[in-house]
Design an enzyme around this catalytic site. Structure first.
Site: not given
Ligand code: RIB
Ligand code: CA
Length: 340
Positions: A265
């Site tokens: 992500h």
């Molecule tokens: O849901 C994904 C997010 O939550 C990303 O930023 C991962 O690193 C966690 O922080």
């Protein structure tokens, strides 16, 4: 392109940080560490160690809040490992934290460089919400804001309807979106949410390609049939640590029936902030649930003005995963070569 990164360094935050270090056109102004995947002190230790690994001990690292605005901190060692970087064991940084508080740094930097800084937020929004309280003009002072957070008409990854960053600190997320309501469209935050970040699904073949791009003599094989917890023996240090992080992340996703893959992500959000990734966006008015117990942190987007409220976000609606991985392998592979 001056970027200020706020992260809860976990594995995909680490990839985002490494990626930004691979971009010559990016000036990494500072890294603020927010509790989420791990506690703030661990996130900061990871940030210091990663910046040293990438040859950037010049970039300040600070911490701010030690817990969300109102709810207790919940971390996720099962997702990112007890120290937040999977199986990687990074050499500890030789330097210590910058003495400033994260909120103080955000406000000072934005006031000192009006219209220049891009805020990249890949963590729960605790520190950014506190910075907005301290300086309500932040949306005007920043050049751009990119947030990894939320999921819109798409299943959550923490509860059936909530995404992790929004769920860890729903009150902060609600304050951040409220602060941008009514801003002109070009100043609204670009929001990378699960419906598009889960398309950036890193696979073992990408680790192999990274090792090759870094000039590793032997193929870097991270395979589902291998025993869990195997450590990389890659000849290149950066590749070795990234491989050890991703093996853990592959095993986690497999354990949650997502396959032997890694949703990176925060890397995607970093490439959007750096201007190196294609993305299309749709303007919306975002609501973050902070009352209903079962729905805490749930994010809802009103794309049609049904609530009659001004937009407060531009949500990414399309991206190009193959291009994103080609960019990752090319850029991080080149950085790895320079580090040896
Ligand atoms: O849901 C994904 C997010 O939550 C990303 O930023 C991962 O690193 C966690 O922080
Ligand atoms: Ca994160």
């Amino acid at each position: 392109m001056a970027i200020l990164l706020d992260c809860d360094t976990g594995i995909d935050d680490a990839l985002a940080l490494i990626y930004l270090c691979s971009q010559p056109h990016v000036e990494l102004v500072a890294v603020t560490s927010t509790p989420g995947n791990v506690d703030a002190a661990q996130a900061a230790r990871n940030n210091l160690a990663l910046l040293e690994l990438c040859g950037r001990p010049d970039v300040p690292v600070v911490i701010g809040a030690s817990s969300p605005l109102r709810v207790p901190l919940v971390t996720t060692p099962e997702t990112h490992g007890p120290q937040g970087i999977g199986y990687a064991e990074l050499p500890p940084a030789r330097r210590t934290l910058d003495a400033r508080d994260a909120v103080e740094l955000w406000v000072e930097a934005a006031r000192a460089r009006p219209g220049e800084l891009t805020a990249l937020l890949t963590a729960p929004l605790t520190n950014f919400a506190l910075a907005l309280r301290a300086e309500p003009r932040l949306p005007e002072l920043l050049r751009r804001t990119v947030i990894m957070g939320g999921s819109y008409y798409y299943q959550g990854n923490t509860t059936p309807t909530a995404e992790w960053n929004a769920h860890v600190d729903p009150h902060a997320a609600a304050e951040v979106f409220a602060a941008f309501a009514g801003q002109p469209e070009e100043r609204l935050p670009t929001v990378c949410a699960l419906e598009t970040t889960e398309r950036i699904e890193l696979r073992p073949e990408h680790v192999a390609a990274l090792a090759e791009a870094a000039g590793c003599a032997d193929p870097e094989l991270v395979l589902p049939e291998q025993p869990e917890g195997l450590r990389s023996r890659a000849s290149n240090g950066l590749v070795r640590h990234v491989s050890d992080m991703l093996r853990f992340y592959f095993e986690f996703h497999r354990g949650y029936d997502q396959g032997y893959v890694a949703h990176v992500h925060d890397y995607f959000a970093a490439s959007v902030a750096a201007g190196t990734a294609y993305c299309a966006t749709r303007t919306a008015s975002v609501h973050v649930e902070t009352e209903a117990p079962r729905l805490m942190g749930t994010t809802v987007a009103d794309y049609r003005g049904l609530w009659g409220e001004p937009p407060n976000a531009r949500i990414v609606s399309d991206n190009r995963p193959d291009e994103s991985f080609a960019e990752f392998v090319r850029s991080v592979g080149a950085l790895a070569r320079t580090l040896g």
